[in-house]
Scaffold this motif. Structure first.
Motif, PDB file in Angstrom:
ATOM      1  N   ASN A  20       0.827  -1.205   0.000  1.00 29.54           N
ATOM      2  CA  ASN A  20       0.000   0.000   0.000  1.00 29.54           C
ATOM      3  C   ASN A  20       0.863   1.257   0.000  1.00 29.54           C
ATOM      4  OD1 ASN A  20      -2.858   0.974   0.252  1.00 29.54           O
ATOM      5  ND2 ASN A  20      -2.003   1.990   2.063  1.00 29.54           N
ATOM      6  N   ALA A  21       1.968   1.222   0.758  1.00 26.27           N
ATOM      7  CA  ALA A  21       2.864   2.380   0.808  1.00 26.27           C
ATOM      8  C   ALA A  21       3.483   2.652  -0.562  1.00 26.27           C
ATOM      9  CB  ALA A  21       3.957   2.140   1.849  1.00 26.27           C
ATOM     10  N   ILE A  22       3.887   1.593  -1.259  1.00 29.37           N
ATOM     11  CA  ILE A  22       4.491   1.771  -2.583  1.00 29.37           C
ATOM     12  C   ILE A  22       3.474   2.364  -3.555  1.00 29.37           C
ATOM     13  CG2 ILE A  22       5.388   0.492  -4.573  1.00 29.37           C
ATOM     14  CD1 ILE A  22       6.688  -1.436  -2.534  1.00 29.37           C
ATOM     15  N   PHE A  23       2.247   1.854  -3.521  1.00 34.72           N
ATOM     16  CA  PHE A  23       1.211   2.366  -4.426  1.00 34.72           C
ATOM     17  C   PHE A  23       0.966   3.852  -4.193  1.00 34.72           C
ATOM     18  CE2 PHE A  23      -3.241   3.473  -5.143  1.00 34.72           C
ATOM     19  CZ  PHE A  23      -3.395   3.152  -6.492  1.00 34.72           C
ATOM     20  N   LEU A  24       0.773   4.224  -2.920  1.00 36.61           N
ATOM     21  CA  LEU A  24       0.505   5.630  -2.613  1.00 36.61           C
ATOM     22  C   LEU A  24       1.702   6.513  -2.924  1.00 36.61           C
ATOM     23  CD1 LEU A  24      -1.408   5.231   0.778  1.00 36.61           C
ATOM     24  CD2 LEU A  24      -2.386   5.806  -1.449  1.00 36.61           C
ATOM     25  N   GLN A  39      13.170   9.644  -2.649  1.00 37.66           N
ATOM     26  CA  GLN A  39      13.799   9.000  -1.492  1.00 37.66           C
ATOM     27  C   GLN A  39      12.778   8.178  -0.708  1.00 37.66           C
ATOM     28  OE1 GLN A  39      15.717  11.898   0.999  1.00 37.66           O
ATOM     29  NE2 GLN A  39      16.928  12.755  -0.678  1.00 37.66           N
ATOM     30  N   LEU A  40      11.594   8.749  -0.524  1.00 38.65           N
ATOM     31  CA  LEU A  40      10.550   8.047   0.211  1.00 38.65           C
ATOM     32  C   LEU A  40      10.131   6.777  -0.531  1.00 38.65           C
ATOM     33  CD1 LEU A  40       8.637   7.934   2.603  1.00 38.65           C
ATOM     34  CD2 LEU A  40       7.067   9.427   1.348  1.00 38.65           C
ATOM     35  N   LEU A  41      10.003   6.872  -1.863  1.00 36.48           N
ATOM     36  CA  LEU A  41       9.624   5.702  -2.647  1.00 36.48           C
ATOM     37  C   LEU A  41      10.711   4.630  -2.576  1.00 36.48           C
ATOM     38  CD1 LEU A  41       7.707   4.296  -4.599  1.00 36.48           C
ATOM     39  CD2 LEU A  41       8.806   5.536  -6.492  1.00 36.48           C
TER      40      LEU A  41
END
Length: 754
Positions: A20-24, A39-41
């Protein structure tokens, strides 16, 4: 929108919902393309074990944090040259290593695995200089055999460094009390206490204790640096994993019940009386989480007030921070060892631990000693002086004045930082010195140091595993078995040292226990090399060397830098008489760790069997230089010297081997062999008589005595001892050799080996 998306990504990361984190985060980068968002991705992909994705996302970036994350992905993909280039750009030779201590540590690993030892040592030391709590860097220095004494590394300079980091720069709230924003893993948004109780508890359950302790933080402010309200001040209370409590059958309390701010009614001072004035709802759960090693043994007494001084400090901080509308935790619950070893009951426990041979450790009773503890804040200063650290005059002034610093909605008492730093470093000094001595194979000294630890730290999985390893090196397998068994009880989810534990069970031929351990480890983590090492040892004990080799190769496949697995592959190849591949496996182990003496010893054994005695002597001597206390290595070095006709040197080495381990009959037997070859028959017989006391049923001892009597033309005694040797049911090869010697008993000047 950008802030909301970032917050949702970090929320998913906290709940370990990586997909879910990667998608968002992909939506975030599409809408707001920036290197910070990339960086976050990349961080999302790294946390979901997709280093290759982070590699492609960050390739070519120039910002320091991006280069660090790119280097991490390269390191995980074994692209060490690219990782080095990211941390140390060729076109910027004077550029600082990104991400401070962590960057230097990563660079040290890269240099270590590319066989640049001096550079690796330099960067590990740099990491410790920047951040004295970088324990992993000190571990690497110990493994490389280049660590300074722990009292020096974790001494006054380290304490001043910590105080400078948290006080002199006025960053108490940002660095001590907030999560690392550079990693972008945790958001600073406010939650209600009801929301936090469930979600943060899941976060704690998913963490390994070691990771929690290494990354614990406390929040004083929100995302924008604003003070949190009273209900949300509990949002990020970090405690160690509740898994030990679940194992003990005690239901874990909700996090929001751990601290209940009572405003001005709460104690704000430090009380040195034996009884705590802290509300029991604060103290009992905290005690449960802190004393992880004793949960199963004294779970019914977890609410006892033995952590009074720390609990009072917690109460004082909670009271002060409630007035400031902010939250603070009380650190990691570390106390000085003098608190425990000072009481008469625990002094006797320490003595019993030191003389524990043949005694079941699990039956040691420390409960009564806990009741007799006295809690005096002056003890922290006494312990600091005893361990070689005395606060500077400036620090004493700050403590006397009770100076406080404020920042981002929180107030920190300077004296607490000074005391806390002293306590942490005191603990690290003991742990570090024990680990350093263990890596230098001064195992008895290491055991003595570990006994100085407080019981709650001694009775943890990591320490007990180190104790087990030390006993294993001392060839005290019964004690090693006991230590590793306790480590399994303390941390059944940890695989630390389980590869060595399986080797201990292999040596004592406990096939049932070894089989059970291997199955347990496989069930715990099929992707851990320790699990497959245990399985390989299980098959090796059954003489199924081909299957054992496949299991060890699986361990190497899972972690190519797992040195011990390479060495065990070499042992199995040698057992199968595939010396060429055995040599390759030993060399692979040495490329990972040049101080792994087992591989030097293995190479020496191969060359000795091939009668390449010069090579054998070189490799045995190298192993001896690394571990100068091993009687086994000294014995084989002596044999190699004897084969090279350097018998006097061999006798000197054999004498050292006998002194190193008087219970080991092998060096005495080999010394008798050398004395016989020098025709010093009386001395040889005297040594063999001593060997008989340790190994009364060893047929080779009687066979050698028979040969000596034959050389002295004492045929009756020779025949008697050859008969004793045959009665002890030797191997088929030895039976044939002994019978041949009997047939030639009256043939003069025979010099056949028996």
């Amino acid at each position: 929108m950008e802030a909301i998306l970032r917050d949702c990504v970090q929320h998913s990361l906290r709940d370990f919902m990586y997909r879910n984190a990667i998608f968002l985060c992909e939506r975030l980068c599409a809408e707001y393309p920036s290197e910070t968002n990339l960086q976050l991705l990349a961080g999302c992909y790294l946390q979901s074990n997709q280093a290759y994705a982070a590699y492609h996302i960050l390739k070519g970036t120039q910002v320091a944090q991006s280069r660090y994350l790119f280097a991490i992905s390269c390191f995980q993909m074994d692209l060490l040259s690219e990782a080095e280039a990211a941390l140390c750009p060729v076109n910027e030779p004077s550029a600082e290593v990104p991400n401070g201590a962590a960057g230097h540590y990563l660079l040290g690993l890269i240099y270590r695995y590319t066989d640049r030892r001096k550079s690796a040592i330099h960067h590990f030391k740099q990491a410790l200089t920047i951040d004295p709590s970088m324990w992993a860097a000190y571990e690497e220095l110990c493994v490389l055999g280049s660590a300074e004494e722990a009292a020096v590394v974790f001494g006054e300079a380290a304490s001043l460094s910590i105080q400078k980091q948290y006080l002199h720069h006025g960053l108490a709230s940002q660095s001590l009390l907030t999560l690392n924003e550079d990693c972008n893993l945790v958001s600073g948004r406010n939650f209600s206490s009801e929301d936090v109780s469930q979600r943060q508890f899941k976060h704690m359950q998913g963490n390994n204790i070691r990771d929690v302790s290494a990354n614990s933080h406390v929040i004083l402010g929100g995302a924008s640096g604003q003070p949190m309200n009273g209900s949300s001040s509990l949002s990020f209370y970090n405690t160690p994993s509740p898994m030990p409590m679940q194992l003990s059958g005690v239901a874990p309390p909700a996090l929001c019940r751990m601290v209940q701010p009572n405003g001005p009614n709460m104690s704000t001072g430090t009380d040195s009386s034996p009884r705590s004035t802290v509300n029991s709802t604060i103290q009992a759960p905290r005690r449960k989480f802190v004393d992880e090693g004793k949960l199963r043994k004294i779970s019914s007494r977890l609410s006892f007030d033995s952590g009074n001084r720390r609990s009072n400090r917690l109460a004082a901080e909670a009271g002060a921070n409630t007035n400031a509308s902010a939250s603070m935790t009380a650190g990691n619950g570390t106390t000085n060892s003098s608190k425990y070893l000072g009481s008469s009951k625990l002094s006797s426990v320490a003595r019993s631990l030191a003389n524990r041979k043949g005694q079941p450790w699990a039956n040691e009773n420390i409960d009564d000693g806990m009741r007799n503890e006295t809690f005096d804040d002056s003890r922290s200063n006494t312990a600091a002086v005893a361990s070689g650290f005395t606060p500077s005059s400036d620090n004493r002034y700050l403590e006397q004045e009770g100076t406080t610093l404020s920042g981002s909605g929180g107030i920190m008492n300077v004296s607490r930082v000074v005391t806390g730093a002293s306590e942490i470093l005191s603990l690290l000094r003991t742990l570090g010195e024990g680990y350093r001595l263990s890596c230098l194979y001064r195992c008895q000294d290491a055991l003595d140091v570990y006994l100085k630890l407080p019981y709650k730290h001694y009775n943890t999985g990591w320490v007990l595993s180190q104790v087990g390893k030390a006993y294993c090196e001392l060839l005290e397998y019964a004690e090693a078995d006991r230590a590793f068994s306790l480590a399994r009880q303390a941390s059944p989810y940890s695989l630390e040292g389980m590869d060595i534990y399986s080797t201990v069970l292999y040596h004592v031929k406990e096939d049932m226990k070894l089989s059970y351990l291997a199955q347990e480890l496989i069930a715990t983590d099929r992707l851990a090399p320790q699990s497959w090492v245990a399985m390989g040892n299980c098959y090796s004990l059954q003489k199924d060397h081909e299957t054992a080799l496949k299991n060890f190769q699986r361990a190497v496949q899972l972690n190519s830098r797992f040195t011990y697995a390479h060495t065990l592959c070499g042992h199995e190849y040698v057992a199968l008489e595939d010396f060429e591949n055995g040599i390759k496996s030993y060399q692979s182990a040495l490329r990972v760790d040049a101080r792994h003496y087992n591989s030097w010893y293995g190479l020496g054994m191969v060359y000795h069997r091939q009668e390449k005695f010069e090579f054998a002597e070189h490799h045995f001597r190298t192993a001896f230089q690394i571990n100068p206390r091993s009687s086994i290595i000294m014995t084989y070095l002596g044999q190699a010297l004897h084969a090279l006709k350097r018998s006097e040197e061999a006798l000197v080495i054999m004498d050292k081997a006998i002194i190193a381990d008087k219970k080991n009959p092998l060096p005495m037997y080999q010394k008798a062999n050398i004395l016989m070859s020098l025709e010093r028959f009386d001395e040889a017989l005297a040594v063999l008589e001593e060997v008989k006391e340790y190994s009364p049923r060893e047929s080779s001892v009687y066979a050698l005595m028979g040969k000596i009597y034959k050389r002295r033309n004492m045929h009756e005694k020779a025949m008697l001892h050859f008969g004793f040797a045959l009665d002890l049911k030797p191997s088929a090869t030895d039976v044939a050799t002994i019978k041949a010697a009997i047939e030639k008993l009256h043939v003069p000047d025979e010099d056949d080996d028996v």
